[in-house]
Design a protein around this motif. Structure first.
Motif: not given
Ligand SMILES: Cc1ncc(COP(=O)(O)O)c(C=O)c1O
Length: 348
Positions: A29-42, A204-212
């Protein structure tokens, strides 16, 4: 270019588009894009309620980030040995490590092979534990017909450039079928804001860049053909190495291995690796030290006998070149060189 002209640099339209298409690809149902896989785990762990003082079960062989993330949110990683044949968390060894403090299990689908999710989910249900699937190496891998990332309470991905689906820099994602988990993850990843300047928790700040995000959206439609190419290359390797006496990767017939890494076990590994390097063939170690034996965890006082399988494989595992663009000729060259190196180092 559109990302720049529309100044959609962080989050925004392109990140949303990628989140929707990736959720659809995985079937959640959901995907939340973040800055990297380590942040995603935390963030994923926090979103399912893991925190200070909790214990989290982690396989003894995985990339450091799996355990690092547990420590970064104030919890303690509790290592469990791996299965000899498939390199993943050994379900039969999990229950002995469960204590009243245990809050979650992180199965890692290492090298692209799904962990034994039926057994892991049964243990988690029995002990009322959360499950976070670390899918950083296994985009699109399936277990008994279901895509990994859809079994646990939450799952995380890395889109580090060398991953099976890689961005042009750091990127990651959290997926879940639960509205509550996805909303909490999004809140944490964006300074705890539910609307501009309305902060309901300390995030915290962990967001996906538009370019990525734009890069990932262009690449996603090709992922299935790249995964099939990797699987075909693994078959070719297996065929050419069948007479080598080396241990080659294998997968249960109900699993779709996506071969992020093609890992063999070789004797005299360091010498073999050096010989391959002389022939211009780059190989890798995933990983050179099992996590419990890293300096970072020396205070936990683990002994080799605590993790006999992970420990016994440390000096044997070798990752051969694996990427979609390999040709049969390249694989033949690698296998020839590898067999030579093994024969030479056996006598020297
Ligand atoms: C199993 C595993 N978990 C987590 C990570 C962390 O991802 P990232 O490098 O995007 O932070 C990686 C990536 O290297 C990984 O292989």
């Amino acid at each position: 270019m559109k990302v720049v002209s529309e100044t959609a640099f962080i989050g925004g339209k392109y990140a949303k588009e990628f989140e929707e298409s990736f959720a659809k690809y995985i079937g959640v149902n959901y995907c939340v894009a973040v800055a990297n896989g380590t942040d995603a785990l935390e963030i994923g762990l926090q979103a399912v309620g893991v925190g200070e003082g909790d214990e989290v079960i982690v396989p003894a062989n995985t990339f450091f980030a799996t355990a690092e993330a547990v420590g970064n949110i104030g919890a303690t990683p509790v290592f469990v040995d791996i299965d000899e044949k498939f390199y993943n968390l050994d379900p039969s060894k999990i229950e002995a490590k469960i204590t009243p403090k245990t809050k979650a299990i992180i199965p890692v689908h290492l090298y692209g092979l799904p962990a034994e999710m039926d057994e892991i989910m049964a243990i988690a249900r029995k002990h009322d534990l959360k499950v976070l699937e670390d899918c950083a190496q296994a985009h699109g891998a399936t277990y008994k017909g279901k895509t990994v990332g859809t079994f646990g309470d939450v799952a995380t991905f890395s889109f580090y450039p060398s991953k099976n689906l890689g961005a042009f820099g750091d990127a990651g994602a959290i997926i879940s079928n639960s509205t509550e988990v996805a909303e909490k993850a999004r809140l944490i990843a964006n300074h705890g804001q539910f609307a501009k300047n309305r902060h309901t928790l300390i995030g915290r700040n962990s967001r996906l860049d538009g370019i990525q995000a734009a890069v990932l959206s262009v690449k996603l439609p090709h992922l299935e053909s790249w995964l099939e190419a990797r699987r075909k290359h693994a078959e070719t390797y297996n065929k050419l190495l069948a007479d080598s006496g080396l241990i080659t990767p294998t997968a249960p017939e109900y699993s779709r291995h996506t071969y992020h890494l093609y890992v063999v076990q070789v004797p005299n590994r360091e010498k073999v690796m050096a010989k391959l390097a002389e022939d211009g063939i780059e190989t890798g170690l995933h990983y050179p030290t099992a996590l419990p034996f890293l300096e970072a965890y020396s205070d936990l006082g683990y002994q080799p006998s605590d993790f006999p399988v992970a420990y016994s494989q440390i000096d044997k595992i070798l990752s051969l070149p694996m990427y979609a663009e390999l040709t049969d000729e390249m694989i033949e060259t690698v296998c020839r060189s590898l067999k030579n190196a093994v024969a030479l180092t056996a006598t020297n």
